[in-house]
Scaffold this active site. Structure first.
Site, PDB file in Angstrom:
ATOM      1  N   SER A   1     -41.619 -17.866  14.996  1.00  0.00           N
ATOM      2  CA  SER A   1     -40.433 -18.604  13.966  1.00  0.00           C
ATOM      3  C   SER A   1     -41.494 -20.187  13.948  1.00  0.00           C
ATOM      4  O   SER A   1     -39.512 -20.558  12.865  1.00  0.00           O
ATOM      5  CB  SER A   1     -39.545 -18.284  15.250  1.00  0.00           C
ATOM      6  OG  SER A   1     -40.214 -19.291  15.976  1.00  0.00           O
TER       7      SER A   1
ATOM      8  N   SER B   1     -44.190 -18.629  19.617  1.00  0.00           N
ATOM      9  CA  SER B   1     -44.161 -19.490  17.370  1.00  0.00           C
ATOM     10  C   SER B   1     -44.785 -20.935  17.125  1.00  0.00           C
ATOM     11  O   SER B   1     -44.604 -21.028  16.168  1.00  0.00           O
ATOM     12  CB  SER B   1     -42.359 -19.135  17.732  1.00  0.00           C
ATOM     13  OG  SER B   1     -41.666 -18.049  17.677  1.00  0.00           O
TER      14      SER B   1
ATOM     15  N   LYS C   1     -39.020 -28.405  13.837  1.00  0.00           N
ATOM     16  CA  LYS C   1     -39.323 -27.704  13.767  1.00  0.00           C
ATOM     17  C   LYS C   1     -37.560 -28.093  13.385  1.00  0.00           C
ATOM     18  O   LYS C   1     -36.930 -28.916  14.860  1.00  0.00           O
ATOM     19  CB  LYS C   1     -38.822 -26.565  14.886  1.00  0.00           C
ATOM     20  CG  LYS C   1     -38.649 -25.028  14.393  1.00  0.00           C
ATOM     21  CD  LYS C   1     -39.643 -24.487  15.894  1.00  0.00           C
ATOM     22  CE  LYS C   1     -39.191 -23.106  15.871  1.00  0.00           C
ATOM     23  NZ  LYS C   1     -40.431 -22.328  16.496  1.00  0.00           N
TER      24      LYS C   1
END
Length: 462
Positions: free
Chosen positions: A155, A179, A79
């Site tokens: 996310s 997330s 990420k």
């Protein structure tokens, strides 16, 4: 014609590279080719580190010690809130793109690479991790590999898309309120949110320090444990991860379900859930031999308190950026932070007091049970751009409520493995929740469910 390694497991790739049956260079070239072909559809990657990856693969192939590398040649991505040497740590934002490039890798990247894994890039995410949809206004939405018109969840949406789409075997994400677990559920893969403080968060861009976790995604429980084990260990750079010693889980997977006391949670965790979420939960509960249905006390209030702490801590972190560069935020993220800046301090005190009480009540449940099963998301993946979904006859905003069943768990830092249930036409996940520091229990159950065929990461038609 070169071999397609996309659907080989991390364990299979590492064994093939270590034994000389495959080269790390060939594995990495295959991953880079698949990223080049499919990322325009999935929008999972925001940066591809091809030169770095090829250099790392070449070094692995030349190493006389590659048999000692548990992840030899395995492609992974992170990420884009993880520091990656040579890249700015954008955290899904417009503002951070002007920041200097990181000069060091985040420690979990370094630990994976020390085990032979090969970083191939950085992944799309919701701005500043305040998102459950996977839709980024600056980079565009990451897309669900099982239906390109649907959300990945957020996310860590790019992480879910990249693993679910076969671009990489392992990805790293963060989980503050869900997330890791939400994208795992919507993209049909395995995910692990470890105990709060288990894996170091040093040199990653924070969201809510008292709730932030980092963890892995994979397409099998074994690969999840393999990645998790090599990342464990104390780190003085992260105060909450300063002392805890590594506790390997991989050797424990084969113990299966013998002796484990497993329950499902009803009440709050069934109310409003879609038929698909309940079908998945019931299927997993039956396969796991769940003994009882229990109730986690005050889960709704726990979610409310988590929201208070999230929005206030998040606003405090970003207040300077909000004042100087408010127009550069995603408006939906900006407005939530501004609202957080106006929450009275008395509510924060109440939320923290409740947090301590709630943790004590939930921990009492683990005196009777080793694991608790609950849905990961209230429904399968919504359509991209969808504003609301219906829960128990009530329209609910997607962005705020995909974490309906994850927030009451991360609020007190419990370890959770999300397992995918391959329903048709879309998969959905179930959370396997264990007591603090008992990731081994959650992973044992995930592995057993996978061997039974109850939990499986389905291949998309890409």
């Amino acid at each position: 014609m070169s071999k397609d390694f996309s659907w080989d497991s991390a364990a299979e790739i590492a064994q093939a590279v270590a034994s000389g049956q495959a080269s790390a260079a060939a594995v990495v070239d295959d991953a880079l080719a698949r990223i080049g072909k499919l990322n325009p559809q999935l929008n999972a990657f925001t940066a591809v580190t091809a030169d770095r990856a090829r250099a790392k693969a070449k070094a692995i192939d030349a190493s006389p010690d590659k048999k000692a590398l548990p992840l030899a040649g395995v492609p992974f991505a992170v990420k884009n809130l993880f520091d990656v040497s040579g890249l700015p740590t954008v955290a899904g934002s417009k503002i951070n793109r002007t920041h200097p490039a990181a000069t060091q890798d985040q420690p979990l990247i370094a630990r994976l690479e020390a085990a032979g894994a090969v970083l191939v890039g950085a992944l799309n995410m919701g701005e500043y991790a305040y998102d459950f949809t996977g839709e980024n206004v600056h980079d565009g939405p990451s897309r669900n590999p099982h239906d390109l018109t649907r959300m990945t969840g957020g996310s860590s949406g790019g992480s879910g898309s990249a693993v679910g789409g076969g671009l990489v075997q392992i990805a790293l994400g963060s989980d503050t309120n869900g997330s890791i677990r939400v994208p795992s559920s919507l993209c049909g893969i395995f995910g692990l949110k470890p105990t709060y403080g288990r894996l170091t968060r040093a040199r990653s861009f924070p969201f809510v320090a008292s709730l932030d976790h980092l963890g892995p995604f994979a397409r099998s429980a074994r690969d999840l444990a393999l990645a998790y084990d090599v990342m464990q260990g104390p780190d003085a750079e992260d105060p909450v991860c300063a002392q805890r010693a590594a506790e390997p889980t991989l050797p424990l997977l084969e113990r299966g379900l013998d002796g484990l006391r497993i329950a499902t949670a009803g009440g709050y965790f069934r109310k409003g859930a879609s038929p698909e979420a309940l079908e998945a939960l019931d299927r997993i509960a039956k396969a796991a031999g769940a003994r009882a249905e229990i109730e986690i006390p005050e889960a709704a209030r726990a979610r409310a308190a988590a929201y208070v702490i999230t929005t206030v801590e998040g606003a405090a972190l970003h207040i300077g950026r909000l004042r100087k560069q408010g127009n550069d935020f995603d408006p939906a993220v900006r407005d939530r932070f501004i609202a957080g800046a106006m929450v009275p301090g008395t509510l924060v005190v109440q939320a923290q007091k409740f947090r301590r009480w709630y943790r004590e009540q939930v921990l009492k449940l683990f005196e009777r049970y080793d694991a608790i099963l609950v849905p990961a998301t209230p429904c399968t993946a919504p359509k991209l751009g969808q504003v609301n979904f219906t829960l128990d006859g009530v329209d609910m905003p997607v962005r705020a409520n995909m974490g309906l069943y994850t927030q009451p768990i991360s609020f007190i830092g419990l370890p959770v493995a999300t397992v995918p249930v391959p329903l048709s036409p879309l998969p959905i996940g179930v959370q396997v929740i264990a007591a603090p520091w008992r990731e081994d229990v959650a992973l044992r159950i995930a592995h057993a469910l996978e061997r039974m065929g109850a939990a499986t990461a389905p291949r998309p038609n890409l």
